[in-house]
Scaffold this active site. Structure first.
Site, PDB file in Angstrom:
ATOM      1  N   HIS A  93       0.519  -1.277  -0.241  1.00  0.00           N
ATOM      2  CA  HIS A  93      -0.146   0.159  -0.160  1.00  0.00           C
ATOM      3  C   HIS A  93       0.874   1.562  -0.271  1.00  0.00           C
ATOM      4  CE1 HIS A  93      -3.684  -2.222   2.096  1.00  0.00           C
ATOM      5  NE2 HIS A  93      -3.525  -2.680   0.892  1.00  0.00           N
ATOM      6  N   GLU A  95       0.538   3.561   1.706  1.00  0.00           N
ATOM      7  CA  GLU A  95       1.580   4.282   2.803  1.00  0.00           C
ATOM      8  C   GLU A  95       2.280   3.695   3.686  1.00  0.00           C
ATOM      9  OE1 GLU A  95      -1.643   3.492   2.031  1.00  0.00           O
ATOM     10  OE2 GLU A  95      -3.602   4.662   3.539  1.00  0.00           O
TER      11      GLU A  95
HETATM   12  O1  LIG Z   1      -4.829   1.917   2.760  1.00  0.00           O
HETATM   13  C1  LIG Z   1      -5.160   1.834   1.565  1.00  0.00           C
HETATM   14  C2  LIG Z   1      -5.593   0.617   1.150  1.00  0.00           C
HETATM   15  C3  LIG Z   1      -5.337   0.883  -0.660  1.00  0.00           C
HETATM   16  N1  LIG Z   1      -4.451   0.601  -0.966  1.00  0.00           N
HETATM   17  C4  LIG Z   1      -4.694   0.270  -2.194  1.00  0.00           C
HETATM   18  C5  LIG Z   1      -4.305  -1.190  -2.350  1.00  0.00           C
HETATM   19  C6  LIG Z   1      -4.744  -1.800  -3.859  1.00  0.00           C
HETATM   20  O2  LIG Z   1      -4.034  -1.340  -4.996  1.00  0.00           O
HETATM   21  C7  LIG Z   1      -5.564  -0.308  -3.910  1.00  0.00           C
HETATM   22  C8  LIG Z   1      -7.117  -1.128  -4.148  1.00  0.00           C
HETATM   23  O3  LIG Z   1      -7.351  -1.513  -4.785  1.00  0.00           O
HETATM   24  P1  LIG Z   1      -9.384  -1.508  -5.320  1.00  0.00           P
HETATM   25  O4  LIG Z   1      -9.313  -2.384  -7.150  1.00  0.00           O
HETATM   26  O5  LIG Z   1      -9.639  -0.558  -5.183  1.00  0.00           O
HETATM   27  O6  LIG Z   1     -10.105  -2.420  -4.742  1.00  0.00           O
HETATM   28  O7  LIG Z   1      -5.350   0.536  -2.643  1.00  0.00           O
HETATM   29  C9  LIG Z   1      -3.551   1.917  -0.324  1.00  0.00           C
HETATM   30  O8  LIG Z   1      -2.284   1.892  -0.884  1.00  0.00           O
HETATM   31  N2  LIG Z   1      -3.401   1.979   0.768  1.00  0.00           N
HETATM   32 ZN   LIG Z   2      -3.002   0.132   3.408  1.00  0.00          ZN
END
Ligand SMILES: O=c1ccn([C@H]2C[C@H](O)[C@@H](COP(=O)(O)O)O2)c(=O)[nH]1
Ligand SMILES: [Zn+2]
Length: 179
Positions: A93, A95
């Site tokens: 992610h 973060e």
């Molecule tokens: O805290 C977060 C939550 C999600 N992400 C990223 C992880 C994934 O690559 C996308 C979410 O994918 P969806 O297709 O919308 O389910 O977002 C993040 O970086 N940080």
């Molecule tokens: Zn996350």
């Protein structure tokens, strides 16, 4: 120096001590950095960017959602299907990457600007890392248990989170054409 014969140069400040009109506000800049960073993401569905800022208003890190090293070209961005073949078990992610990428000893007392509300796993990193505030853009998964549990943990840790609203123009155009 004798200034009598010197040509008068136009003074764009006009003697004013006020901020230049159109000058980017700090928090708009930090969220813009997070948005720009999100553009690095290869996730076809949700691109997330994060920008960590210290108490002196200096950017200490940025990060976006990306596959872990070695998996960039081998892991799928699929959302559905066999869980082992979707992105969810693998993607790092934004973060997490921002915290790992920091150019400071730690992120204690920092604020994180993030384009999507942090999930529960990112909330744990934020809390344990000593980040003191979360500023987010989208809360599109607000009804998801991951977001609800994230808010529960942030509340328990007394870390405020606030949705971002731009102070200046909501659109910033960046032209990187050299001509
Ligand atoms: O805290 C977060 C939550 C999600 N992400 C990223 C992880 C994934 O690559 C996308 C979410 O994918 P969806 O297709 O919308 O389910 O977002 C993040 O970086 N940080
Ligand atoms: Zn996350």
């Amino acid at each position: 120096m004798d200034k009598r014969n010197q040509k008068q140069q136009p003074d764009p400040s006009n003697g004013s001590k006020r901020k230049r009109e159109g000058c980017l506000d700090c928090s708009d800049y930090f969220m813009a950095v997070a948005v720009l960073t999100s553009k690095m993401s290869e996730d076809p569905n949700t691109q997330v960017g994060a920008c960590i800022v210290n108490q002196d208003n200096k950017v200490v890190s940025t990060g976006h959602n990306q596959m872990p090293k070695g998996g960039e070209d081998k892991l799928s961005w699929a959302r559905t299907g066999d869980k082992l073949d979707t992105k969810y078990l693998y993607v790092c992610h934004a973060e997490l990457n921002a915290i790992m990428n920091k150019n400071s000893a730690d992120v204690k007392g920092c604020t994180i600007y993030v384009t999507l509300f942090p999930c529960n796993e990112c909330a744990k990193l934020i809390i344990q890392g000593g980040i003191k505030k979360v500023v987010y853009l989208s809360d599109k998964y607000k009804d998801d248990v991951l977001t609800i549990s994230s808010k529960k943990m942030l509340d328990l840790a007394e870390i405020p989170y606030e949705q971002f609203y731009p102070k200046g123009a909501p659109e910033i155009v960046i032209n990187i054409n050299p001509n």
